[in-house]
Structure formats: structure tokens, C-alpha cells
Scaffold this motif. Structure first.
Motif, PDB file in Angstrom:
ATOM      1  N   ASN A  12       4.709  13.317   1.866  1.00  0.00           N
ATOM      2  CA  ASN A  12       5.151  12.670   0.633  1.00  0.00           C
ATOM      3  C   ASN A  12       4.682  11.221   0.597  1.00  0.00           C
ATOM      4  OD1 ASN A  12       6.747  14.943  -0.197  1.00  0.00           O
ATOM      5  ND2 ASN A  12       8.223  14.337   1.353  1.00  0.00           N
ATOM      6  N   ALA A  13       4.152  10.800  -0.547  1.00  0.00           N
ATOM      7  CA  ALA A  13       3.702   9.413  -0.706  1.00  0.00           C
ATOM      8  C   ALA A  13       4.917   8.511  -0.884  1.00  0.00           C
ATOM      9  CB  ALA A  13       2.786   9.300  -1.913  1.00  0.00           C
ATOM     10  N   TYR A  14       4.879   7.312  -0.268  1.00  0.00           N
ATOM     11  CA  TYR A  14       5.955   6.339  -0.440  1.00  0.00           C
ATOM     12  C   TYR A  14       5.387   4.934  -0.374  1.00  0.00           C
ATOM     13  CZ  TYR A  14       5.981   5.243   4.556  1.00  0.00           C
ATOM     14  OH  TYR A  14       5.621   4.833   5.814  1.00  0.00           O
ATOM     15  N   GLN A  15       6.168   3.989  -0.892  1.00  0.00           N
ATOM     16  CA  GLN A  15       5.785   2.582  -0.859  1.00  0.00           C
ATOM     17  C   GLN A  15       7.038   1.772  -0.548  1.00  0.00           C
ATOM     18  OE1 GLN A  15       4.092   1.209  -4.535  1.00  0.00           O
ATOM     19  NE2 GLN A  15       3.298  -0.632  -3.631  1.00  0.00           N
ATOM     20  N   LEU A  16       6.959   0.880   0.430  1.00  0.00           N
ATOM     21  CA  LEU A  16       8.090   0.026   0.765  1.00  0.00           C
ATOM     22  C   LEU A  16       8.146  -1.158  -0.190  1.00  0.00           C
ATOM     23  CD1 LEU A  16       7.863  -0.109   4.657  1.00  0.00           C
ATOM     24  CD2 LEU A  16       9.405   1.254   3.251  1.00  0.00           C
ATOM     25  N   VAL A  17       9.368  -1.581  -0.540  1.00  0.00           N
ATOM     26  CA  VAL A  17       9.562  -2.720  -1.432  1.00  0.00           C
ATOM     27  C   VAL A  17      10.425  -3.742  -0.707  1.00  0.00           C
ATOM     28  CG1 VAL A  17      10.514  -3.472  -3.636  1.00  0.00           C
ATOM     29  CG2 VAL A  17       9.504  -1.206  -3.441  1.00  0.00           C
ATOM     30  N   GLY A  18       9.895  -4.947  -0.520  1.00  0.00           N
ATOM     31  CA  GLY A  18      10.681  -6.036   0.063  1.00  0.00           C
ATOM     32  C   GLY A  18      11.536  -6.672  -1.031  1.00  0.00           C
ATOM     33  N   CYS A  19      12.815  -6.864  -0.760  1.00  0.00           N
ATOM     34  CA  CYS A  19      13.737  -7.391  -1.769  1.00  0.00           C
ATOM     35  C   CYS A  19      14.458  -8.633  -1.251  1.00  0.00           C
ATOM     36  CB  CYS A  19      14.771  -6.340  -2.134  1.00  0.00           C
ATOM     37  SG  CYS A  19      14.066  -4.836  -2.830  1.00  0.00           S
ATOM     38  N   LYS A  20      14.831  -9.529  -2.183  1.00  0.00           N
ATOM     39  CA  LYS A  20      15.574 -10.748  -1.853  1.00  0.00           C
ATOM     40  C   LYS A  20      16.747 -10.904  -2.802  1.00  0.00           C
ATOM     41  CE  LYS A  20      12.253 -13.974   0.086  1.00  0.00           C
ATOM     42  NZ  LYS A  20      11.621 -15.281  -0.086  1.00  0.00           N
ATOM     43  N   ASP A  21      17.839 -11.483  -2.301  1.00  0.00           N
ATOM     44  CA  ASP A  21      19.014 -11.784  -3.121  1.00  0.00           C
ATOM     45  C   ASP A  21      18.839 -13.181  -3.709  1.00  0.00           C
ATOM     46  OD1 ASP A  21      21.460 -12.047  -4.332  1.00  0.00           O
ATOM     47  OD2 ASP A  21      22.616 -12.068  -2.481  1.00  0.00           O
ATOM     48  N   LYS A  22      18.068 -13.299  -4.773  1.00  0.00           N
ATOM     49  CA  LYS A  22      17.773 -14.599  -5.370  1.00  0.00           C
ATOM     50  C   LYS A  22      18.938 -15.146  -6.203  1.00  0.00           C
ATOM     51  CE  LYS A  22      12.789 -14.300  -5.512  1.00  0.00           C
ATOM     52  NZ  LYS A  22      11.593 -14.476  -6.314  1.00  0.00           N
ATOM     53  N   LYS A  23      19.822 -14.247  -6.689  1.00  0.00           N
ATOM     54  CA  LYS A  23      20.939 -14.684  -7.520  1.00  0.00           C
ATOM     55  C   LYS A  23      22.191 -14.982  -6.699  1.00  0.00           C
ATOM     56  CE  LYS A  23      19.371 -12.119 -11.551  1.00  0.00           C
ATOM     57  NZ  LYS A  23      19.685 -11.057 -12.509  1.00  0.00           N
ATOM     58  N   GLY A  24      22.209 -14.609  -5.421  1.00  0.00           N
ATOM     59  CA  GLY A  24      23.357 -14.858  -4.569  1.00  0.00           C
ATOM     60  C   GLY A  24      24.558 -13.979  -4.867  1.00  0.00           C
ATOM     61  N   ASN A  25      24.317 -12.804  -5.480  1.00  0.00           N
ATOM     62  CA  ASN A  25      25.425 -11.917  -5.834  1.00  0.00           C
ATOM     63  C   ASN A  25      25.581 -10.750  -4.857  1.00  0.00           C
ATOM     64  OD1 ASN A  25      23.245 -10.328  -6.489  1.00  0.00           O
ATOM     65  ND2 ASN A  25      23.713 -10.145  -8.659  1.00  0.00           N
ATOM     66  N   GLY A  26      24.840 -10.772  -3.760  1.00  0.00           N
ATOM     67  CA  GLY A  26      24.956  -9.711  -2.764  1.00  0.00           C
ATOM     68  C   GLY A  26      24.017  -8.541  -3.001  1.00  0.00           C
ATOM     69  N   PHE A  27      23.264  -8.572  -4.106  1.00  0.00           N
ATOM     70  CA  PHE A  27      22.305  -7.515  -4.393  1.00  0.00           C
ATOM     71  C   PHE A  27      20.906  -8.100  -4.450  1.00  0.00           C
ATOM     72  CE2 PHE A  27      26.072  -5.361  -5.929  1.00  0.00           C
ATOM     73  CZ  PHE A  27      25.868  -4.073  -5.452  1.00  0.00           C
ATOM     74  N   SER A  28      19.996  -7.465  -3.748  1.00  0.00           N
ATOM     75  CA  SER A  28      18.615  -7.921  -3.727  1.00  0.00           C
ATOM     76  C   SER A  28      17.845  -7.332  -4.904  1.00  0.00           C
ATOM     77  CB  SER A  28      17.935  -7.471  -2.436  1.00  0.00           C
ATOM     78  OG  SER A  28      18.604  -8.031  -1.331  1.00  0.00           O
ATOM     79  N   ARG A  69       0.829  -1.190   0.000  1.00  0.00           N
ATOM     80  CA  ARG A  69       0.000   0.000   0.000  1.00  0.00           C
ATOM     81  C   ARG A  69       0.867   1.245   0.000  1.00  0.00           C
ATOM     82  NH1 ARG A  69      -1.423   2.176   5.292  1.00  0.00           N
ATOM     83  NH2 ARG A  69       0.055   1.331   6.764  1.00  0.00           N
ATOM     84  N   ILE A  70       0.300   2.310  -0.483  1.00  0.00           N
ATOM     85  CA  ILE A  70       0.983   3.599  -0.505  1.00  0.00           C
ATOM     86  C   ILE A  70       0.725   4.267   0.838  1.00  0.00           C
ATOM     87  CG2 ILE A  70       1.129   5.813  -1.677  1.00  0.00           C
ATOM     88  CD1 ILE A  70       1.525   4.051  -3.925  1.00  0.00           C
ATOM     89  N   SER A  71       1.781   4.766   1.455  1.00  0.00           N
ATOM     90  CA  SER A  71       1.686   5.453   2.741  1.00  0.00           C
ATOM     91  C   SER A  71       2.151   6.898   2.570  1.00  0.00           C
ATOM     92  CB  SER A  71       2.561   4.751   3.774  1.00  0.00           C
ATOM     93  OG  SER A  71       2.144   3.424   3.947  1.00  0.00           O
ATOM     94  N   THR A  72       2.000   7.672   3.610  1.00  0.00           N
ATOM     95  CA  THR A  72       2.432   9.074   3.585  1.00  0.00           C
ATOM     96  C   THR A  72       3.386   9.312   4.751  1.00  0.00           C
ATOM     97  OG1 THR A  72       0.273   9.684   2.702  1.00  0.00           O
ATOM     98  CG2 THR A  72       1.617  11.457   3.553  1.00  0.00           C
ATOM     99  N   ASP A  73       4.520   9.967   4.456  1.00  0.00           N
ATOM    100  CA  ASP A  73       5.479  10.260   5.522  1.00  0.00           C
ATOM    101  C   ASP A  73       5.067  11.534   6.268  1.00  0.00           C
ATOM    102  OD1 ASP A  73       6.309  12.450   3.989  1.00  0.00           O
ATOM    103  OD2 ASP A  73       8.234  11.558   3.447  1.00  0.00           O
ATOM    104  N   ARG A  74       5.840  11.919   7.241  1.00  0.00           N
ATOM    105  CA  ARG A  74       5.467  13.064   8.079  1.00  0.00           C
ATOM    106  C   ARG A  74       5.501  14.399   7.332  1.00  0.00           C
ATOM    107  NH1 ARG A  74      10.330  15.012  11.658  1.00  0.00           N
ATOM    108  NH2 ARG A  74      12.066  14.481  10.293  1.00  0.00           N
ATOM    109  N   PHE A  75       6.093  14.415   6.134  1.00  0.00           N
ATOM    110  CA  PHE A  75       6.128  15.630   5.320  1.00  0.00           C
ATOM    111  C   PHE A  75       5.024  15.650   4.263  1.00  0.00           C
ATOM    112  CE2 PHE A  75      10.507  14.770   6.691  1.00  0.00           C
ATOM    113  CZ  PHE A  75      10.710  15.903   7.465  1.00  0.00           C
TER     114      PHE A  75
END
Length: 71
Positions: A14-30, A6-12
Motif C-alpha cells: 500500500n502506498a503511503y506518505q508521512l506528514v509532519g505536523c506542528k501545533d502552531k495554534k497552541g490548542n493541543g492539535f497539530s 515522497r510516497i513510500s510503500t508498506d510491507r503490504f
């Protein structure tokens, strides 16, 4: 594939959305997925070799796949 977020609003206000990420390739980057304006995007960071740049973030538009029902 993509988790509904869901889209949330910060204290200023501004709209933001969190993104959950995973390192599926095993290269250190999600990698993760985000949906904006009804369109799905894949987010992939990678190491940069250009001076003054630490890493790149590639954003790719992804076509949504319909899920088959299991009935």
C-alpha cells in the motif's frame, strides 16, 4: 510552506506518505500539509462534541503560492 515528501510503500504494497505536523495554534492539535496528485492539502484535527466521535479531521485544498526568488 510544504515540505517535499515522497510516497513510500508498506510491507503490504500500500502506498503511503508521512506528514509532519506542528501545533502552531497552541490548542493541543497539530496541523500539517500534504501534496497528493500535484495538489496541496492542509490537514487539521479538532475536538469533537458528537457522541461516538473522538475528533474530526478537516482536509482543505490549498492553492500553492509561488516563491519569489531573492536575487
Amino acid at each position: 510552506m510544504a515540505q517535499q515528501s515522497r510516497i513510500s510503500t508498506d510491507r503490504f504494497g500500500n502506498a503511503y506518505q508521512l506528514v509532519g505536523c506542528k501545533d502552531k495554534k497552541g490548542n493541543g492539535f497539530s496541523q500539517g500539509y500534504i501534496e497528493l496528485g500535484g495538489k496541496l492539502y492542509k490537514i487539521e484535527p479538532s475536538v469533537a462534541t458528537k457522541e461516538g466521535v473522538e475528533f474530526w479531521v478537516k482536509v482543505t485544498a490549498v492553492k500553492k503560492q509561488t516563491r519569489a526568488s531573492s536575487m
